[in-house]
Every structure is written in structure tokens, then in C-alpha cells.
Design a protein around this motif. Sequence first.
Motif, PDB file in Angstrom:
ATOM      1  N   GLY A 196       0.701  -1.271   0.122  1.00 30.33           N
ATOM      2  CA  GLY A 196       0.051  -0.061  -0.050  1.00 30.33           C
ATOM      3  C   GLY A 196       0.838   1.150   0.005  1.00 30.33           C
ATOM      4  N   GLY A 197       2.134   1.310   0.090  1.00 29.69           N
ATOM      5  CA  GLY A 197       2.860   2.544   0.106  1.00 29.69           C
ATOM      6  C   GLY A 197       3.317   2.903  -1.074  1.00 29.69           C
ATOM      7  N   THR A 198       3.776   4.179  -1.242  1.00 25.69           N
ATOM      8  CA  THR A 198       4.098   4.749  -2.350  1.00 25.69           C
ATOM      9  C   THR A 198       5.542   4.961  -2.218  1.00 25.69           C
ATOM     10  OG1 THR A 198       2.066   5.822  -2.964  1.00 25.69           O
ATOM     11  CG2 THR A 198       3.750   6.841  -3.972  1.00 25.69           C
ATOM     12  N   ASN A 212      -1.808  -6.542  -1.871  1.00 26.72           N
ATOM     13  CA  ASN A 212      -1.923  -8.016  -1.570  1.00 26.72           C
ATOM     14  C   ASN A 212      -0.353  -8.640  -1.439  1.00 26.72           C
ATOM     15  OD1 ASN A 212      -1.569  -7.901  -4.192  1.00 26.72           O
ATOM     16  ND2 ASN A 212      -3.186  -9.465  -4.773  1.00 26.72           N
ATOM     17  N   ALA A 213       0.542  -8.210  -1.424  1.00 25.63           N
ATOM     18  CA  ALA A 213       2.022  -8.639  -1.533  1.00 25.63           C
ATOM     19  C   ALA A 213       2.454  -8.619  -0.298  1.00 25.63           C
ATOM     20  CB  ALA A 213       2.735  -8.115  -2.620  1.00 25.63           C
ATOM     21  N   LYS A 214       1.914  -9.211   0.951  1.00 27.35           N
ATOM     22  CA  LYS A 214       2.403  -9.223   2.208  1.00 27.35           C
ATOM     23  C   LYS A 214       3.882  -9.788   2.354  1.00 27.35           C
ATOM     24  CE  LYS A 214      -2.211  -8.717   4.305  1.00 27.35           C
ATOM     25  NZ  LYS A 214      -2.963  -9.446   5.230  1.00 27.35           N
ATOM     26  N   ARG A 269      11.064  -6.261  -2.205  1.00 29.69           N
ATOM     27  CA  ARG A 269      11.115  -7.214  -1.529  1.00 29.69           C
ATOM     28  C   ARG A 269       9.992  -6.719  -0.493  1.00 29.69           C
ATOM     29  NH1 ARG A 269      15.806  -8.953   2.489  1.00 29.69           N
ATOM     30  NH2 ARG A 269      15.406  -6.844   3.235  1.00 29.69           N
ATOM     31  N   TYR A 270       8.963  -7.415  -0.273  1.00 31.78           N
ATOM     32  CA  TYR A 270       7.765  -7.207   0.621  1.00 31.78           C
ATOM     33  C   TYR A 270       8.158  -7.704   1.916  1.00 31.78           C
ATOM     34  CZ  TYR A 270       5.192  -4.948  -3.060  1.00 31.78           C
ATOM     35  OH  TYR A 270       4.553  -3.998  -3.889  1.00 31.78           O
TER      36      TYR A 270
END
Length: 546
Positions: free
Chosen positions: A209-211, A269-271, A295-296
Motif C-alpha cells: 500500500g505504500g508509494t 496484496n503482496a504481504k 521485497r515485501y
Amino acid sequence: MKGLLRSFPFLFLFFILVLQANSDVPNIDYDWTVSFSYRAPFGLEKLVIVINDQFPGPLVNATTNDVVSINVHNNLDEPLLMTWNGVQLRRNSWQDGVKGTNCPIMPGKNWTYIFQVKDQIGSFFYFPSILFHKAAGGYGPIRLNNQVNVPIPFPQPDYEYDVLIGDWYDANHKELRIALETGDRLPYPDGILINGLPPERAVFDFKSGGTYRLRISNVGLKTTLNLRIQNHKMMLVETEGSYTLKKYYDNLDVHVGQSYSVLVRALDNAKSSCFYMVAASRFIPNQQFGLGIVRYNKYEGEPLLPIFPGPKNYDFKYSLEQAQSMRMDLTVGAARPNPQGSFHYGSIPISKTIVLENGLAVIQGKFKYTINGRSFFHPETPLKLADYFHLPGVFEPVGTFPDQPPSPDSRSRFSVSVIDVNYHDFLHVVFQNPLSSIQSWHVDGHSFFVVGYGIGIWEKSKMDSYNMVDAVYRSTVQVYPKSWTAIMIKLDNLGIWNLRSQDAERLYLGQELYLRVKLDGIDPSKISPRDEEPIPPNVIKCGKAM
């Protein structure tokens, strides 16, 4: 001499005060030690230029109109100069850090660059400019931030990353330099680095969710690179100090010497996952890939395969159409509160049209690159010092450099090439490329409007196709094979400024010249500090200026 030494601290303080006269901010101070270190990005150890033991070098982080002071200690075994690619030094080509303006910092010595950033924002980089040092590294990122009263024209990103991409050669820069001097050409690169690291070593941490703002620069020697991020789109927002119309790209061609800012929205949705960042070579055989990892949540697994495809390697049409799709956002402010579109460049009368054609030739038995049949030869005395001290015989008389391509039967020759232009002239420059390889050109001290691209030989009728409203504003531009690119440039920065090929091989073998932006009829040693900064009290002298 003793009197000069006694007065040096006062003169140095005066010099800084002059620079700060129009600035409300303190100095931004850096202290760099430049040295060699053995590194092996691709397993073969070579001499790499590091700054404070870092490769790439440390970030220069400043704000519009800041005064920047960088004390450079040269711990190499060779002379050194550093230049600030795309940064418009306010009225101060004394600090440009190229061979035509500065004597080099000798081994074991130090020199302090002091300059005020012009009205400018954006993403840039620095690199060592002489003796083919760029092949050994020594480069690093530059960020110029908005002043608080000029908001950025997009939501504040959660984080910023500098992404320095470039081709890499395992051979030492001294070996490459000797090869060029003896008539060999550079081979194809041994690999592509991202932030000085080999594949899968450069890691960029994202949170869902970050930019993220990525400040991308091609710091390599000669290879166009295409950047893309698996499963992510990039929204282009800035190029070399110009805010662009916001547009999403799946991939971005970054030509040698160019810089961009893009915003990347992290996936929701890439936790726990990771993706490839790909920097792929363009327009050379045996395509090579630099790989980074997005990397998430510090995921330690492998990115998804296969590596997703980009544009076809030799698809110049795709690259040209991408370049033409970039437009300046006329409605927003950049370094100033007023909108970028308040400068109506399309209505300014053109002072002069210059057509610069790149070429290659054998001159006095040596393979060289040329501009309009002239291959630049560096005298022992920098042009800037020669001009200031009225030293004869350093560069060629005014008006001798041809401002149009020579006839096919003309003989190429060495030249200390200078084009005289007047302060506030509005110059129309066409880069003509008759060769089958892509070119990249840069102008120090200024930015310019990229008003047109075309195939074939430029002629005046081509001006009817120019973008005279919202052309992108930048300092480095590409020219496609057997094509031309046209720019328009307001000469609003007094001094002697380097116009060069960004291809390090072509630059080393003569593809450059200098623009002498002058006040007509005024002695350069008597110009007011309001027009150009005075000669630095710590100036290094060499050649005839000794």
C-alpha cells in the motif's frame, strides 16, 4: 605571494558570502576521500573508485538555491576531477569539474568545490570526469528538493530510493584507456550493475500500500538500459529538473547520462513476496540484465520466474514513441511557485541555429570521434583560465568552429572547439546522427527543451513538426541512429560550459566542445558578481596560468 596567503582566509570567507548572498539556507557541507579499492562485482577483482569507502558514493542531498560545499581529498595515484551531471551551477562554471574549466586535483591534494544550486529541483548524479575514471566507478546520486513554499505536484511518497543503473567492464579503467588510445574500441560490457551491485544483490524494501519514489540514473559508459519492475507500473513524474505529465509506463528506456523520477505504488496484496527489478541492455547484441529485488516485508524467498519481457532489443521505433510521449506539466511549479508553463519558449525568437553532426575519423593516424569534423584536443591550460587571464594560443579564434556539418570531402582535424554565444541568446541546436548507433548528448550549466525528433537528415522544414508548447525540459537527450534531435536552449548562465557526448568512449576520443556564454564586449575578468561568480580564491592553476 605571502600577502595572498595571509589574505586567503578572508578571501575564502568573502567567496562563500557572495555565494550565500541570495540564499536563506546554511551551507550543505560534505567531506569526501576519494580512493581506490579492489572490488569484484562479477567475480573478477578490479580497481574501483570509492568515496568515503562507498561505491556508489554518498548522496548529495540539497534544496533549491542551497550553497553546497564539497571538500574532495584525492587519494588516487592519478589527477582527479568531479562533475555534477545536470546540476545547473548558478553563474559558476569555475566549479563545473571538467577539463575545460578546472585544473585537476593532484594525488595527495584536496580541493573544495563551492557552488550555489540554481533555481532547480530534481534527480541527478555526479561522476569523475577525466582519465576514463568513470569506468572505475566514483559516481553517486544527487537530489535537489523543493523549497517548503513550492509543494511537489504529487502525494508525498512514503520513501525514496536512488537507483543507479549502468554497464560494467571487468577490465581496469587504465587498461581500457590504453586500449582506446591505441586504436581499439570498447567491447560489449561484462554486465549491468544496479547501485554498484551484481544481479539479485540490490534490494528495495516495500510495504503493501505504500508509494515509493525511485530516482533513476543511467551512470554507465555507453549502453542504453531499459528499466522495469515485475508486476508493478511506474508513473513518470520528473526528468532532470522538469515535472512531467503523470503517465504510467510498464518500462522505461534510460539512455546514458539520463535521470528520471517515477512513483511506484506498492501492491496491496503482496504481504510476503518479492519481484525482480530489471535493467536490460538495449541496442547491443547478446542482451544483458541487471537484476534487483523489490521485497515485501523482508521476504527471503525467490522472485517469480520467468523474468518478464521488455521491448524488443532493437525496436528503436518503440523507444522513440516513448520519448515523444513525455511532456512537461505546464500547470505545476518546480523550483518556483509559478507554473512551468509560464515560460513560453515557443514564442521566443531564435538567435542562432547550430547543427552538430557526430562522426568518426582517423586523424594523424589515430581513431577519433568528431563533431562537425573536429575532434576536441585538450590544451594544458583550461579554457576558463585562459579566457579569464587573457592567455593567447589556448583555444581557437572566435568564429572558427563550423556551426554546420562539413562537406563530405572535408578533412577532419583536431581542434580546441569553442562556440561563442551571448548571454540570454535563445539557441536552436540540432544533433544530427548519420551513424548506425544511438547517441546521447549533454549540456552543462543549462537545461533545454527537446522540441523534435526525426529520421534522416534534418532540414529547416522539419521545424513545422516541433513541439513548441510542452516539450520536456532536461539536460541530456538521445539521438537515434540515422536520425536527428532538436533542442532549444535559453543561455541564462554565464561562463564556459561543456557540451559533450555522454558516451564515455566517444567523449574520451574527442566528441565535445565548449559554449562560451558571455556578456558581449565585456572583459571576463571584470564581470560583476551579480552576473558571474568571481574566480575562486582557492583556484588551482596549471599550464600557461601558472
